[in-house]
Write a protein that holds these residues in place. Sequence first.
Motif, PDB file in Angstrom:
ATOM      1  N   ALA A 138      -1.757 -19.692 -24.186  1.00  0.00           N
ATOM      2  CA  ALA A 138      -1.083 -18.554 -24.822  1.00  0.00           C
ATOM      3  C   ALA A 138      -1.982 -17.334 -24.634  1.00  0.00           C
ATOM      4  O   ALA A 138      -3.194 -17.474 -24.435  1.00  0.00           O
ATOM      5  N   PRO A 139      -1.430 -16.134 -24.705  1.00  0.00           N
ATOM      6  CA  PRO A 139      -2.276 -14.949 -24.541  1.00  0.00           C
ATOM      7  C   PRO A 139      -3.213 -14.796 -25.735  1.00  0.00           C
ATOM      8  O   PRO A 139      -2.816 -15.019 -26.884  1.00  0.00           O
ATOM      9  N   PRO A 140      -4.474 -14.451 -25.498  1.00  0.00           N
ATOM     10  CA  PRO A 140      -5.402 -14.254 -26.619  1.00  0.00           C
ATOM     11  C   PRO A 140      -5.059 -12.997 -27.400  1.00  0.00           C
ATOM     12  O   PRO A 140      -4.372 -12.102 -26.895  1.00  0.00           O
ATOM     13  N   ALA A 141      -5.561 -12.939 -28.611  1.00  0.00           N
ATOM     14  CA  ALA A 141      -5.326 -11.744 -29.429  1.00  0.00           C
ATOM     15  C   ALA A 141      -5.982 -10.514 -28.806  1.00  0.00           C
ATOM     16  O   ALA A 141      -5.486  -9.395 -28.956  1.00  0.00           O
ATOM     17  N   ILE A 153      -4.970 -20.599 -16.731  1.00  0.00           N
ATOM     18  CA  ILE A 153      -3.766 -20.497 -17.558  1.00  0.00           C
ATOM     19  C   ILE A 153      -2.956 -21.777 -17.410  1.00  0.00           C
ATOM     20  O   ILE A 153      -2.545 -22.145 -16.310  1.00  0.00           O
ATOM     21  N   GLN A 154      -2.739 -22.446 -18.525  1.00  0.00           N
ATOM     22  CA  GLN A 154      -2.028 -23.722 -18.532  1.00  0.00           C
ATOM     23  C   GLN A 154      -0.644 -23.585 -19.153  1.00  0.00           C
ATOM     24  O   GLN A 154      -0.158 -24.499 -19.805  1.00  0.00           O
ATOM     25  N   ALA A 155      -0.039 -22.446 -18.966  1.00  0.00           N
ATOM     26  CA  ALA A 155       1.294 -22.190 -19.498  1.00  0.00           C
ATOM     27  C   ALA A 155       2.129 -21.551 -18.399  1.00  0.00           C
ATOM     28  O   ALA A 155       1.587 -20.887 -17.499  1.00  0.00           O
ATOM     29  N   PRO A 156       3.443 -21.750 -18.420  1.00  0.00           N
ATOM     30  CA  PRO A 156       4.290 -21.094 -17.404  1.00  0.00           C
ATOM     31  C   PRO A 156       4.260 -19.579 -17.561  1.00  0.00           C
ATOM     32  O   PRO A 156       4.236 -19.061 -18.676  1.00  0.00           O
ATOM     33  N   ALA A 174       3.781 -12.625 -16.961  1.00  0.00           N
ATOM     34  CA  ALA A 174       3.807 -12.540 -18.421  1.00  0.00           C
ATOM     35  C   ALA A 174       3.927 -13.919 -19.048  1.00  0.00           C
ATOM     36  O   ALA A 174       4.612 -14.797 -18.527  1.00  0.00           O
ATOM     37  N   PHE A 175       3.244 -14.084 -20.157  1.00  0.00           N
ATOM     38  CA  PHE A 175       3.443 -15.243 -21.008  1.00  0.00           C
ATOM     39  C   PHE A 175       4.768 -15.089 -21.747  1.00  0.00           C
ATOM     40  O   PHE A 175       5.191 -13.968 -22.057  1.00  0.00           O
ATOM     41  N   GLY A 176       5.419 -16.208 -22.039  1.00  0.00           N
ATOM     42  CA  GLY A 176       6.559 -16.185 -22.956  1.00  0.00           C
ATOM     43  C   GLY A 176       7.813 -15.516 -22.459  1.00  0.00           C
ATOM     44  O   GLY A 176       8.559 -14.944 -23.258  1.00  0.00           O
ATOM     45  N   GLY A 177       8.083 -15.545 -21.147  1.00  0.00           N
ATOM     46  CA  GLY A 177       9.325 -14.960 -20.648  1.00  0.00           C
ATOM     47  C   GLY A 177       9.171 -13.536 -20.160  1.00  0.00           C
ATOM     48  O   GLY A 177       8.065 -12.991 -20.098  1.00  0.00           O
ATOM     49  N   ARG A 178      10.286 -12.917 -19.816  1.00  0.00           N
ATOM     50  CA  ARG A 178      10.260 -11.593 -19.195  1.00  0.00           C
ATOM     51  C   ARG A 178       9.804 -10.524 -20.177  1.00  0.00           C
ATOM     52  O   ARG A 178       9.874 -10.685 -21.403  1.00  0.00           O
ATOM     53  N   LEU A 179       9.336  -9.421 -19.617  1.00  0.00           N
ATOM     54  CA  LEU A 179       8.934  -8.265 -20.419  1.00  0.00           C
ATOM     55  C   LEU A 179      10.090  -7.270 -20.466  1.00  0.00           C
ATOM     56  O   LEU A 179      10.636  -6.892 -19.435  1.00  0.00           O
ATOM     57  N   TRP A 180      10.450  -6.859 -21.659  1.00  0.00           N
ATOM     58  CA  TRP A 180      11.528  -5.888 -21.823  1.00  0.00           C
ATOM     59  C   TRP A 180      10.954  -4.488 -21.855  1.00  0.00           C
ATOM     60  O   TRP A 180       9.897  -4.243 -22.433  1.00  0.00           O
ATOM     61  N   GLN A 181      11.669  -3.564 -21.227  1.00  0.00           N
ATOM     62  CA  GLN A 181      11.300  -2.168 -21.373  1.00  0.00           C
ATOM     63  C   GLN A 181      11.518  -1.767 -22.841  1.00  0.00           C
ATOM     64  O   GLN A 181      12.588  -2.030 -23.400  1.00  0.00           O
ATOM     65  N   LEU A 196       6.478  -3.237 -29.546  1.00  0.00           N
ATOM     66  CA  LEU A 196       6.837  -3.887 -28.287  1.00  0.00           C
ATOM     67  C   LEU A 196       5.900  -3.466 -27.159  1.00  0.00           C
ATOM     68  O   LEU A 196       5.559  -4.276 -26.289  1.00  0.00           O
ATOM     69  N   VAL A 197       5.474  -2.217 -27.157  1.00  0.00           N
ATOM     70  CA  VAL A 197       4.499  -1.755 -26.161  1.00  0.00           C
ATOM     71  C   VAL A 197       3.210  -2.571 -26.278  1.00  0.00           C
ATOM     72  O   VAL A 197       2.654  -3.031 -25.271  1.00  0.00           O
ATOM     73  N   ALA A 198       2.749  -2.780 -27.515  1.00  0.00           N
ATOM     74  CA  ALA A 198       1.535  -3.558 -27.734  1.00  0.00           C
ATOM     75  C   ALA A 198       1.731  -5.024 -27.355  1.00  0.00           C
ATOM     76  O   ALA A 198       0.847  -5.655 -26.766  1.00  0.00           O
ATOM     77  N   GLU A 199       2.901  -5.570 -27.663  1.00  0.00           N
ATOM     78  CA  GLU A 199       3.180  -6.971 -27.333  1.00  0.00           C
ATOM     79  C   GLU A 199       3.227  -7.172 -25.824  1.00  0.00           C
ATOM     80  O   GLU A 199       2.697  -8.165 -25.299  1.00  0.00           O
ATOM     81  N   ASN A 200       3.870  -6.250 -25.122  1.00  0.00           N
ATOM     82  CA  ASN A 200       3.933  -6.351 -23.663  1.00  0.00           C
ATOM     83  C   ASN A 200       2.540  -6.327 -23.035  1.00  0.00           C
ATOM     84  O   ASN A 200       2.249  -7.070 -22.093  1.00  0.00           O
ATOM     85  N   ALA A 201       1.675  -5.470 -23.583  1.00  0.00           N
ATOM     86  CA  ALA A 201       0.312  -5.378 -23.054  1.00  0.00           C
ATOM     87  C   ALA A 201      -0.450  -6.680 -23.282  1.00  0.00           C
ATOM     88  O   ALA A 201      -1.208  -7.132 -22.406  1.00  0.00           O
ATOM     89  N   GLN A 202      -0.253  -7.291 -24.429  1.00  0.00           N
ATOM     90  CA  GLN A 202      -0.950  -8.536 -24.741  1.00  0.00           C
ATOM     91  C   GLN A 202      -0.455  -9.694 -23.880  1.00  0.00           C
ATOM     92  O   GLN A 202      -1.235 -10.536 -23.428  1.00  0.00           O
ATOM     93  N   ARG A 203       0.839  -9.732 -23.607  1.00  0.00           N
ATOM     94  CA  ARG A 203       1.421 -10.845 -22.858  1.00  0.00           C
ATOM     95  C   ARG A 203       1.274 -10.707 -21.358  1.00  0.00           C
ATOM     96  O   ARG A 203       1.456 -11.671 -20.612  1.00  0.00           O
ATOM     97  N   SER A 204       0.933  -9.522 -20.888  1.00  0.00           N
ATOM     98  CA  SER A 204       0.877  -9.253 -19.446  1.00  0.00           C
ATOM     99  C   SER A 204      -0.408  -9.762 -18.814  1.00  0.00           C
ATOM    100  O   SER A 204      -1.488  -9.707 -19.413  1.00  0.00           O
ATOM    101  N   VAL A 205      -0.276 -10.239 -17.591  1.00  0.00           N
ATOM    102  CA  VAL A 205      -1.418 -10.677 -16.799  1.00  0.00           C
ATOM    103  C   VAL A 205      -1.289 -10.053 -15.409  1.00  0.00           C
ATOM    104  O   VAL A 205      -0.245 -10.183 -14.768  1.00  0.00           O
ATOM    105  N   LEU A 206      -2.336  -9.371 -14.959  1.00  0.00           N
ATOM    106  CA  LEU A 206      -2.342  -8.792 -13.615  1.00  0.00           C
ATOM    107  C   LEU A 206      -3.054  -9.764 -12.685  1.00  0.00           C
ATOM    108  O   LEU A 206      -4.250 -10.027 -12.831  1.00  0.00           O
TER     109      LEU A 206
END
Length: 231
Positions: A138-141, A153-156, A174-181, A196-206
Amino acid sequence: MYLRPVLLALACAAALPALAQPSVLPIGSVQGRAATSALVGQRVVVQGQLSADMRDGLGGFFLLGSEDGDPATSDGLFVQTQADDSLPAGSWLQVTGTVAELPAGKQGDSLTTLVAERITAVKPRRGQALRGPVLLDAPPADWEMYEGMPVRIQAPLTLAGLHGLHRHGEIIAAFGGRLWQPTEVALPGSAAYTALVAENAQRSVLLDDASAARAPDLAGLFTSTVAPRSG
């Protein structure tokens, strides 16, 4: 009458090598808990294990130090160097250099870096063993605690952006499915929008090809010659 000065001189000479030994800082102390190091501009000495040699693509390598006992500080560090010496994977190194923050990304982020002046091979201290990657399901805090460290990363992950793929070899996942605008689900400026902006940043992986080259070869990124679709 002359015995005491001679003995004193000999004692001082014997103490010189001990005084000349550099003080080695834990990498976690260089990284600190904040987004940027408090030691920027200072000359430090660190020790760690070579975890990824990216001198060909990024002009440096990553060093993984021993755990410092603080889970909020990263034990990894990027070392910028022009040295072309052979560095076998897993080597233990001592690096002397100046702490800097290199620009990373387009959001004002930076990468804590040690600009190397001297790199020497050292023997690991007793109890120091090869460390594996941090396992994430899961994405870290706060991603800052893993800056410069190897992770697995051991998650889809869901592909969320391929716009930088052909030019820079970058993929946004992204962790946990697609990222919504944020504007698709919330009013700009609202609390929901900000959340949502903060959540997207946390879930995103480059995901990056570890190269600064333009129009990179994509053969190593996918098993197919055709890039997958986002989502």
